[in-house]
Design a protein around this motif. Structure first.
Motif, PDB file in Angstrom:
ATOM      1  N   TYR A  34       9.766  -5.062  -6.985  1.00  0.00           N
ATOM      2  CA  TYR A  34       9.332  -3.793  -6.390  1.00  0.00           C
ATOM      3  C   TYR A  34      10.506  -2.945  -5.911  1.00  0.00           C
ATOM      4  O   TYR A  34      10.300  -1.836  -5.405  1.00  0.00           O
ATOM      5  CB  TYR A  34       8.411  -4.067  -5.193  1.00  0.00           C
ATOM      6  CG  TYR A  34       7.231  -4.945  -5.514  1.00  0.00           C
ATOM      7  CD1 TYR A  34       6.042  -4.407  -5.982  1.00  0.00           C
ATOM      8  CD2 TYR A  34       7.306  -6.324  -5.358  1.00  0.00           C
ATOM      9  CE1 TYR A  34       4.956  -5.212  -6.282  1.00  0.00           C
ATOM     10  CE2 TYR A  34       6.226  -7.144  -5.652  1.00  0.00           C
ATOM     11  CZ  TYR A  34       5.058  -6.583  -6.120  1.00  0.00           C
ATOM     12  OH  TYR A  34       3.980  -7.390  -6.417  1.00  0.00           O
ATOM     13  N   ALA A  35      11.726  -3.446  -6.041  1.00  0.00           N
ATOM     14  CA  ALA A  35      12.875  -2.816  -5.400  1.00  0.00           C
ATOM     15  C   ALA A  35      13.110  -1.377  -5.853  1.00  0.00           C
ATOM     16  O   ALA A  35      13.372  -0.494  -5.030  1.00  0.00           O
ATOM     17  CB  ALA A  35      14.133  -3.656  -5.644  1.00  0.00           C
ATOM     18  N   ALA A  36      13.026  -1.126  -7.157  1.00  0.00           N
ATOM     19  CA  ALA A  36      13.286   0.229  -7.653  1.00  0.00           C
ATOM     20  C   ALA A  36      12.231   1.205  -7.145  1.00  0.00           C
ATOM     21  O   ALA A  36      12.554   2.338  -6.748  1.00  0.00           O
ATOM     22  CB  ALA A  36      13.317   0.222  -9.185  1.00  0.00           C
ATOM     23  N   ALA A  37      10.972   0.769  -7.136  1.00  0.00           N
ATOM     24  CA  ALA A  37       9.893   1.640  -6.656  1.00  0.00           C
ATOM     25  C   ALA A  37      10.060   1.946  -5.170  1.00  0.00           C
ATOM     26  O   ALA A  37       9.872   3.091  -4.728  1.00  0.00           O
ATOM     27  CB  ALA A  37       8.543   0.982  -6.910  1.00  0.00           C
ATOM     28  N   TYR A  38      10.430   0.950  -4.395  1.00  0.00           N
ATOM     29  CA  TYR A  38      10.598   1.173  -2.955  1.00  0.00           C
ATOM     30  C   TYR A  38      11.829   2.023  -2.659  1.00  0.00           C
ATOM     31  O   TYR A  38      11.817   2.823  -1.712  1.00  0.00           O
ATOM     32  CB  TYR A  38      10.653  -0.166  -2.218  1.00  0.00           C
ATOM     33  CG  TYR A  38       9.287  -0.600  -1.760  1.00  0.00           C
ATOM     34  CD1 TYR A  38       8.959  -0.639  -0.415  1.00  0.00           C
ATOM     35  CD2 TYR A  38       8.285  -0.913  -2.683  1.00  0.00           C
ATOM     36  CE1 TYR A  38       7.685  -0.999   0.008  1.00  0.00           C
ATOM     37  CE2 TYR A  38       7.021  -1.271  -2.283  1.00  0.00           C
ATOM     38  CZ  TYR A  38       6.725  -1.311  -0.939  1.00  0.00           C
ATOM     39  OH  TYR A  38       5.458  -1.648  -0.531  1.00  0.00           O
ATOM     40  N   ALA A  55      22.887  -3.420  -8.649  1.00  0.00           N
ATOM     41  CA  ALA A  55      22.371  -2.663  -9.796  1.00  0.00           C
ATOM     42  C   ALA A  55      21.301  -1.673  -9.351  1.00  0.00           C
ATOM     43  O   ALA A  55      21.251  -0.532  -9.829  1.00  0.00           O
ATOM     44  CB  ALA A  55      21.817  -3.625 -10.848  1.00  0.00           C
ATOM     45  N   ILE A  56      20.443  -2.102  -8.450  1.00  0.00           N
ATOM     46  CA  ILE A  56      19.432  -1.198  -7.887  1.00  0.00           C
ATOM     47  C   ILE A  56      20.123  -0.043  -7.157  1.00  0.00           C
ATOM     48  O   ILE A  56      19.761   1.131  -7.324  1.00  0.00           O
ATOM     49  CB  ILE A  56      18.502  -1.960  -6.918  1.00  0.00           C
ATOM     50  CG1 ILE A  56      17.537  -2.868  -7.701  1.00  0.00           C
ATOM     51  CG2 ILE A  56      17.718  -0.997  -6.028  1.00  0.00           C
ATOM     52  CD1 ILE A  56      16.404  -2.149  -8.400  1.00  0.00           C
ATOM     53  N   LEU A 106      12.193  -1.939   5.641  1.00  0.00           N
ATOM     54  CA  LEU A 106      12.516  -3.074   4.786  1.00  0.00           C
ATOM     55  C   LEU A 106      11.371  -3.356   3.829  1.00  0.00           C
ATOM     56  O   LEU A 106      10.202  -3.417   4.238  1.00  0.00           O
ATOM     57  CB  LEU A 106      12.771  -4.332   5.630  1.00  0.00           C
ATOM     58  CG  LEU A 106      13.586  -4.175   6.919  1.00  0.00           C
ATOM     59  CD1 LEU A 106      13.693  -5.504   7.634  1.00  0.00           C
ATOM     60  CD2 LEU A 106      14.962  -3.603   6.616  1.00  0.00           C
ATOM     61  N   GLY A 107      11.712  -3.557   2.559  1.00  0.00           N
ATOM     62  CA  GLY A 107      10.715  -3.991   1.595  1.00  0.00           C
ATOM     63  C   GLY A 107      10.504  -5.487   1.730  1.00  0.00           C
ATOM     64  O   GLY A 107      11.471  -6.251   1.705  1.00  0.00           O
ATOM     65  N   GLY A 108       9.257  -5.915   1.855  1.00  0.00           N
ATOM     66  CA  GLY A 108       8.997  -7.320   2.115  1.00  0.00           C
ATOM     67  C   GLY A 108       7.927  -7.943   1.260  1.00  0.00           C
ATOM     68  O   GLY A 108       7.346  -8.968   1.624  1.00  0.00           O
ATOM     69  N   LEU A 109       7.640  -7.336   0.097  1.00  0.00           N
ATOM     70  CA  LEU A 109       6.670  -7.947  -0.799  1.00  0.00           C
ATOM     71  C   LEU A 109       7.329  -9.079  -1.573  1.00  0.00           C
ATOM     72  O   LEU A 109       8.444  -8.943  -2.050  1.00  0.00           O
ATOM     73  CB  LEU A 109       6.134  -6.910  -1.799  1.00  0.00           C
ATOM     74  CG  LEU A 109       5.212  -5.834  -1.256  1.00  0.00           C
ATOM     75  CD1 LEU A 109       5.035  -4.737  -2.294  1.00  0.00           C
ATOM     76  CD2 LEU A 109       3.866  -6.422  -0.883  1.00  0.00           C
ATOM     77  N   ASP A 124       0.873  -1.178   0.000  1.00  0.00           N
ATOM     78  CA  ASP A 124       0.000   0.000   0.000  1.00  0.00           C
ATOM     79  C   ASP A 124       0.914   1.233   0.000  1.00  0.00           C
ATOM     80  O   ASP A 124       1.450   1.626   1.042  1.00  0.00           O
ATOM     81  CB  ASP A 124      -0.894  -0.022   1.235  1.00  0.00           C
ATOM     82  CG  ASP A 124      -1.891   1.119   1.281  1.00  0.00           C
ATOM     83  OD1 ASP A 124      -1.593   2.201   0.747  1.00  0.00           O
ATOM     84  OD2 ASP A 124      -2.965   0.940   1.882  1.00  0.00           O
ATOM     85  N   ILE A 125       1.102   1.834  -1.160  1.00  0.00           N
ATOM     86  CA  ILE A 125       2.070   2.923  -1.299  1.00  0.00           C
ATOM     87  C   ILE A 125       1.689   4.128  -0.450  1.00  0.00           C
ATOM     88  O   ILE A 125       2.548   4.755   0.189  1.00  0.00           O
ATOM     89  CB  ILE A 125       2.207   3.337  -2.782  1.00  0.00           C
ATOM     90  CG1 ILE A 125       2.696   2.153  -3.623  1.00  0.00           C
ATOM     91  CG2 ILE A 125       3.172   4.505  -2.918  1.00  0.00           C
ATOM     92  CD1 ILE A 125       4.010   1.567  -3.193  1.00  0.00           C
ATOM     93  N   GLU A 126       0.404   4.447  -0.421  1.00  0.00           N
ATOM     94  CA  GLU A 126      -0.035   5.579   0.398  1.00  0.00           C
ATOM     95  C   GLU A 126       0.314   5.355   1.864  1.00  0.00           C
ATOM     96  O   GLU A 126       0.823   6.251   2.544  1.00  0.00           O
ATOM     97  CB  GLU A 126      -1.544   5.779   0.241  1.00  0.00           C
ATOM     98  CG  GLU A 126      -2.090   6.952   1.051  1.00  0.00           C
ATOM     99  CD  GLU A 126      -3.592   7.137   0.858  1.00  0.00           C
ATOM    100  OE1 GLU A 126      -4.217   7.744   1.733  1.00  0.00           O
ATOM    101  OE2 GLU A 126      -4.127   6.668  -0.166  1.00  0.00           O
ATOM    102  N   LEU A 127       0.062   4.147   2.360  1.00  0.00           N
ATOM    103  CA  LEU A 127       0.380   3.828   3.747  1.00  0.00           C
ATOM    104  C   LEU A 127       1.886   3.858   3.982  1.00  0.00           C
ATOM    105  O   LEU A 127       2.362   4.401   4.978  1.00  0.00           O
ATOM    106  CB  LEU A 127      -0.180   2.448   4.108  1.00  0.00           C
ATOM    107  CG  LEU A 127       0.094   1.949   5.527  1.00  0.00           C
ATOM    108  CD1 LEU A 127      -0.525   2.882   6.562  1.00  0.00           C
ATOM    109  CD2 LEU A 127      -0.436   0.524   5.705  1.00  0.00           C
ATOM    110  N   MET A 128       2.651   3.311   3.037  1.00  0.00           N
ATOM    111  CA  MET A 128       4.103   3.284   3.188  1.00  0.00           C
ATOM    112  C   MET A 128       4.676   4.695   3.242  1.00  0.00           C
ATOM    113  O   MET A 128       5.532   5.003   4.088  1.00  0.00           O
ATOM    114  CB  MET A 128       4.722   2.504   2.018  1.00  0.00           C
ATOM    115  CG  MET A 128       6.223   2.296   2.117  1.00  0.00           C
ATOM    116  SD  MET A 128       6.736   1.180   3.425  1.00  0.00           S
ATOM    117  CE  MET A 128       7.674   2.289   4.461  1.00  0.00           C
ATOM    118  N   VAL A 129       4.198   5.561   2.364  1.00  0.00           N
ATOM    119  CA  VAL A 129       4.669   6.950   2.356  1.00  0.00           C
ATOM    120  C   VAL A 129       4.304   7.635   3.674  1.00  0.00           C
ATOM    121  O   VAL A 129       5.121   8.357   4.270  1.00  0.00           O
ATOM    122  CB  VAL A 129       4.086   7.714   1.159  1.00  0.00           C
ATOM    123  CG1 VAL A 129       4.379   9.213   1.283  1.00  0.00           C
ATOM    124  CG2 VAL A 129       4.648   7.180  -0.151  1.00  0.00           C
ATOM    125  N   SER A 130       3.091   7.393   4.153  1.00  0.00           N
ATOM    126  CA  SER A 130       2.642   8.009   5.401  1.00  0.00           C
ATOM    127  C   SER A 130       3.497   7.575   6.578  1.00  0.00           C
ATOM    128  O   SER A 130       3.875   8.385   7.425  1.00  0.00           O
ATOM    129  CB  SER A 130       1.170   7.654   5.664  1.00  0.00           C
ATOM    130  OG  SER A 130       0.335   8.155   4.649  1.00  0.00           O
TER     131      SER A 130
END
Length: 303
Positions: free
Chosen positions: A199-203, A229-230, A190-193, A172-178
């Motif tokens: 999703y690494a570049a987006a996170y 690379a990321i 930590l990204g855990g999806l 949930d990007i909105e929640l993550m940003v908040s």
């Protein structure tokens, strides 16, 4: 390692969750598990999580949990810190947490409680009770029935100094940003999806450059290459690996519920580090799916 030191460790680098080895009868295979950790430890992961989700924590009996954590801690001593997965009902999660601390784990990943739904306040109480039962650092995993709000996470951060990390498995990007904006550098994020590389570049763009890699279990060199690379914004390499490996990999993984674990165990077998079958209620890959995965792994070359 105190909680703040653990937070610093988790703030950069690649993380991974070793699968748990079982023999043909489905019992924990200590020797095979130690051999796996000896293989993976030198590749450069910042930390390894024993008995995590990919390690089938949800299928482990309390009686075998100490052996798994002790094997991981002893095998990786002086090489890479071990965090232990804990979860389930609150009192049982506390027992796991205290046992992991006793055995030398450097921190805990608090997995979601299971089955029952609960209020935000109830979930927060669950997290708080586990944190206050130990002195080592705790990372909370927002996923499934654990969906803490920024407000409650802030309150927990105030009440629990050893709550040092937040792992996102919701997407949930909105929640993550908040959460990221509200808590700032109070947590390591930590990204855990599953599968995290997609999703690494987006996170990273959200300020969450650290993630946990499941494929590190069987293509550790490729997993580290992708992470680097990321980190250096090498979009060409990232795009090539996503096209050539990760998207075809996801096509296999998405064939059946629970394959997020099963496909990793299949990959380990292909790599020559057979961890045995998954435990029920999970199911192993079908023969044709296994062969498709083998072809993908082979294309990645020697690890």
């Amino acid at each position: 390692m105190n909680p703040q030191e653990l937070k610093s460790v988790l703030s950069s680098g690649l993380l991974s969750f070793p699968i748990t080895d079982f023999d043909a009868q489905g019992d924990f295979n200590r020797a095979s598990y130690a051999k796996r950790l000896e293989w993976l430890a030198p590749y450069g992961a910042t930390a390894l999580f024993a008995a995590g989700g990919t390690g089938e924590f949800f299928s482990l009996a309390p009686s075998e949990y100490p052996d798994i954590i002790k094997t991981a801690v002893d095998t990786c001593a002086g090489q890479v810190p071990i965090l232990a997965g804990v979860g389930g009902p609150t009192r049982l999660a506390i027992e796991y947490a205290q046992e992991a601390e006793r055995l030398g784990a450097k921190g805990l990943l608090l997995l979601p409680h299971y089955l029952t739904e609960a209020s935000q306040e109830g979930v927060a109480a669950h997290v708080e009770q586990v944190c206050k039962a130990v002195k080592i650092g705790v990372v909370v995993y927002n996923r499934n029935v654990c969906r803490l709000t920024p407000e409650l996470l802030e309150q927990l951060a105030e009440r629990c100094p050893n709550l040092i990390g937040y792992k996102d498995g919701l997407g949930d990007i909105e929640l993550m940003v908040s959460i990221r904006r509200r808590l700032g550098d109070r947590f390591s994020y930590l990204g855990g999806l599953p599968t995290a590389e997609v999703y690494a570049a987006a996170y990273k763009a959200l300020g969450v450059p650290v993630y946990s890699s499941a494929v590190f279990n069987f293509i550790p060199k490729t997993a580290m290459d992708f992470y680097h690379a990321i980190a250096r914004d090498d979009h060409e390499t990232v795009g090539k690996l996503i096209d050539d490996f990760f998207l075809p990999y996801l096509d296999i993984r998405n064939q059946c519920k629970g394959y997020a674990v099963s496909i990793v165990k299949a990959g380990a077998k292909i790599a020559g580090y057979d961890a045995g079958p998954v435990r029920a209620p999970l199911t192993d890959l079908k023969p044709d799916e296994y062969e498709r995965l083998a072809a993908l792994v082979q294309k990645q070359g020697a690890q």
